[in-house]
Design an enzyme around this catalytic site. Structure first.
Site, PDB file in Angstrom:
ATOM      1  CG  ASP A  85      -2.318   0.828   1.008  1.00  0.00           C
ATOM      2  OD1 ASP A  85      -3.802   0.465   1.786  1.00  0.00           O
ATOM      3  OD2 ASP A  85      -2.471   1.675   0.027  1.00  0.00           O
TER       4      ASP A  85
HETATM    5  C1  GLC Z   1      -4.080   4.300  -0.134  1.00  0.00           C
HETATM    6  C2  GLC Z   1      -5.036   3.033  -0.325  1.00  0.00           C
HETATM    7  C3  GLC Z   1      -5.482   2.077  -1.483  1.00  0.00           C
HETATM    8  C4  GLC Z   1      -4.897   2.850  -2.833  1.00  0.00           C
HETATM    9  C5  GLC Z   1      -3.377   3.250  -2.593  1.00  0.00           C
HETATM   10  C6  GLC Z   1      -3.935   4.015  -4.222  1.00  0.00           C
HETATM   11  O1  GLC Z   1      -3.942   4.601   1.339  1.00  0.00           O
HETATM   12  O2  GLC Z   1      -5.485   2.191   1.160  1.00  0.00           O
HETATM   13  O3  GLC Z   1      -6.281   0.882  -1.157  1.00  0.00           O
HETATM   14  O4  GLC Z   1      -5.233   1.713  -3.762  1.00  0.00           O
HETATM   15  O5  GLC Z   1      -3.558   4.542  -1.607  1.00  0.00           O
HETATM   16  O6  GLC Z   1      -4.449   4.939  -3.833  1.00  0.00           O
END
Ligand code: GLC
Length: 700
Positions: free
Chosen positions: A256
């Site tokens: 993440d």
């Molecule tokens: C965020 C989310 C994830 C997302 C990523 C990119 O923190 O937890 O679900 O795909 O960042 O935006």
């Protein structure tokens, strides 16, 4: 039996795997061929080229896309990743109803089509990875991202997830997320989700496993949080023992964003392949330091880089065709968004008032600021903007031809409402009360901006929303509540005062048109609750949104309510229709490794409609603790008035096993199994008992 042959009932197969998985490129990969090509390529790569595969290329997106990997010299195009579970978060795109609303359709064929549409729009924008679906189990309805996931039940979640993945992977790679146990928002970067082995495998992982083994999900995004005090982004049990050694996952794991990676050697060794969105821990400098210190070896770098290159070659990223941009928000996708919204609405109460008739003289009042608000869901990473959004007001204005419609804002003089035959009040939540937690953002923001979000500490509606419902119900002749939100909402404090309640979720860009079609009977509501609506939070496990240590078990949602013998306001799987149905003729046939379950469903009412038949299994006289019952199948019967269909479900033995930590594996226990069928988790009129002695199955 009369001498004429009886007309055969329509036959419906609950989960047609061939249909659902058609065109999924992940299932068509020739792994032997790819392995030869990849190993030949890897043999030419320098350490530096391998390291370059292990991280994103920039902290901020470019036109909505995050780049990672690739190498022009090697003929590898970069991955272009984009969110998310509600549509393509890059410029304008079709904003579909949120995932929990789509889950309320219990329609896997429909979710496949949504995956196809979203995958196509991502590809048409030049992307090749959609960071979806979110499949963290809805452990508690107060989770800030409840709207983004499908269900509190793992079987239901898995069915919806594989349908979406197989649809989307006709065009792009998917990335089910967040692996694993991301069930609380505000403390997500630091909390430890604590769980025993059995609950992990039986409740919190089955839908990830299905996504990989059944739908060949091309990648997985790991979670921010810890599991049993080890960050998921560097958890060898999750990323290697389970994901690769046990499940045979051949794709890559990306972290993440930013805080999803917490180390260099530990994360690489554990099996985290790509640090997103850009490099810090996986910089050449940090990796070379770890190599020099002996913390890390080049084999681990080669292994992780190979997984990134593998999917690049397997999916032929460099040769991916970019569909015509005109598919974005095309008429077909707009119609699909409307169809999903119509099928997602759950009719929770109807005191003989719905459907309405658009007749001259009918005086309808529409009340509430939300009726004239674009309310597509939270302002987190799954936020999608569409070029046009129909609100409840615009949808009803476009629909109504003969009746009169008068709109009242929340702070208008509502004492006049008694003059109207029907008062429709739109109430609920917005991105202010719930959503992905982004600590750098404000709670309330301008149109289109990200917001702070967070978990809900209460199920109750905001005071001003409850006051609005009470005020309308206090003067109106008949009150219909249209409820917007991404999860369970407390309704017991005002439900008795209203005549009808329809749960809309966040209904997407076509929500207003869908609302008009359902309220005026162009289609009957058919949604069923994918989350239990408790009477109050007291009915569930303790809920502390600031907790840094969250215990998980076999019990949550309807499993917990059953175990504690608690009556919710509305049970998991509940939803009403404008017509009525009858189930009978249950037939259960045993084959080598599964049950064939057939039930006849008849539309006994006067209008067409849909019934969603659910199959639950209880294990009685088990030698281990069991939750009272578990969903193990569902099917959807769309029937004209008077029509009967034979609905067929397949219940595999693998779905009847429990996970034995002692044996570190699955066990099909010799005990009694009670198969129960009905139309909600608390309405199961048909059942069939079976005894398994370790070899044979006998009906009891
Ligand atoms: C965020 C989310 C994830 C997302 C990523 C990119 O923190 O937890 O679900 O795909 O960042 O935006």
């Amino acid at each position: 039996m009369s001498w004429q042959s009886q007309p055969l009932n329509k036959r419906i197969v609950a989960f047609d795997k061939e249909l659902i998985h058609a065109g999924n490129k992940g299932l068509a990969i020739d792994h032997e061929e790819v392995a030869v090509e990849v190993d030949a390529l890897m043999a030419t790569m320098t350490l530096s080229q391998k390291i370059n595969q292990l991280h994103g290329l920039q902290p901020a997106s470019i036109d909505g896309f995050y780049y990672a990997g690739g190498d022009e010299e090697l003929g590898l195009a970069p991955y272009k990743m984009v969110d998310g579970p509600r549509g393509a978060r890059a410029g304008m795109a079709t904003a579909f109803p949120v995932a929990i609303g789509r889950a309320a359709t219990f329609d896997v064929e429909l979710e496949r089509r949504v995956g196809l549409a979203m995958g196509l729009e991502v590809a048409a924008k030049g992307g090749n990875v959609i960071l979806a679906p979110t499949i963290n189990l809805l452990r508690h309805p107060g989770w800030g991202r409840a709207q983004e996931t499908y269900s509190e039940d793992p079987w239901h979640m898995g069915a919806m997830a594989v349908a979406f993945i197989s649809g989307a992977q006709n065009h792009v790679l998917t990335s089910p997320k967040h692996f694993a146990l991301n069930n609380l928002e505000i403390t997500r970067f630091d909390l430890s989700a604590n769980i025993d082995v059995r609950s992990l495998h039986e409740v919190y992982l089955p839908h990830f496993k299905r996504s990989i083994q059944e739908a060949a999900a091309a990648s997985v995004m790991s979670a921010y949080n810890k599991m049993n005090d080890v960050y998921c982004g560097e958890h060898p049990i999750l990323l290697t023992d389970i994901l690769r050694d046990d499940w045979g996952f051949t794709g890559f794991v990306e972290s993440d964003w930013f805080l999803g990676t917490r180390s260099t050697a530990a994360a690489i060794d554990a099996g985290m392949d790509i640090e997103m969105p850009s490099t810090h821990w996986y910089s050449e400098e940090n990796i070379n330091e770890a190599l020099a210190s002996g913390e890390l070896n080049e084999e681990a770098i080669h292994r992780n880089a190979r997984r990134v290159v593998y999917q690049n070659v397997a999916w032929q990223i460099a040769d991916m065709e970019v569909p015509d941009e005109r598919v974005v928000e095309c008429e077909e996708h707009i119609a699909l968004a409307r169809e999903v919204a119509e099928k997602s609405f759950v009719l929770l109460k109807n005191d003989k008032i719905l459907p309405l008739e658009d007749t001259p003289g009918l005086k309808v009042a529409l009340v509430g600021d939300l009726a004239d608000t674009v309310n597509l869901g939270d302002r987190g990473s799954s936020f999608v903007t569409s070029s046009e959004v129909s609100t409840p007001l615009s949808g009803l204005q476009a629909f109504i031809k003969h009746a009169s419609l008068h709109y009242f804002r929340s702070d208008d003089d509502l004492t006049r409402l008694g003059e109207f035959d029907i008062c429709i009040v739109v109430a609920g939540l917005t991105y202010v009360e719930e959503g992905e937690f982004i600590p750098t953002q404000q709670q309330e923001v301008e149109e289109g901006e990200l917001a702070r979000g967070g978990d809900r500490e209460t199920f109750a509606l905001p005071d001003h929303q409850r006051f609005l419902i009470d005020t309308v119900a206090g003067v109106a002749k008949k009150t219909i509540v249209l409820l917007e939100g991404g999860s369970a909402i407390q309704v017991t404090d005002w439900l008795d005062k209203v005549d009808a309640l329809l749960m809309l979720w966040y209904p997407g860009r076509e929500g207003g048109h869908a609302i008009a079609n359902v309220l005026f009977g162009n289609c009957s509501p058919s949604g069923k609750l994918p989350v239990s609506f408790p009477r109050s939070m007291d009915q569930l496990m303790p809920w502390d949104v600031n907790s840094l240590s969250v215990d998980h078990s076999l019990l949550h949602g309807y499993r917990l309510l059953d175990h504690q013998d608690q009556e919710p306001a509305f049970p998991f799987g509940f939803g009403m229709s404008y017509t009525t149905f009858d189930l009978d003729g249950l037939q259960i046939e045993r084959t080598a490794d599964h049950f064939n379950v057939t039930v006849s469903v008849t539309n006994t009412g006067t209008v067409s409609g849909v019934e969603i038949v659910q199959l639950y299994v209880s294990c009685t006289d088990s030698t281990v603790f069991r939750v009272p019952k578990e969903l193990k199948g569902f099917g959807r019967a769309e029937l004209e008035a008077g029509e009967t269909a034979d609905l067929e479900m397949n219940l595999g033995d693998e779905d009847l096993r429990y996970y034995d930590p002692e044996q570190n594996g699955w066990v099909l226990e010799s005990c009694s199994y009670d198969l129960q069928l009905g139309v909600s988790s608390r309405d199961l009129p048909l059942s069939s008992g079976w005894l398994f002695d370790g070899v044979e199955w006998q009906p009891v």
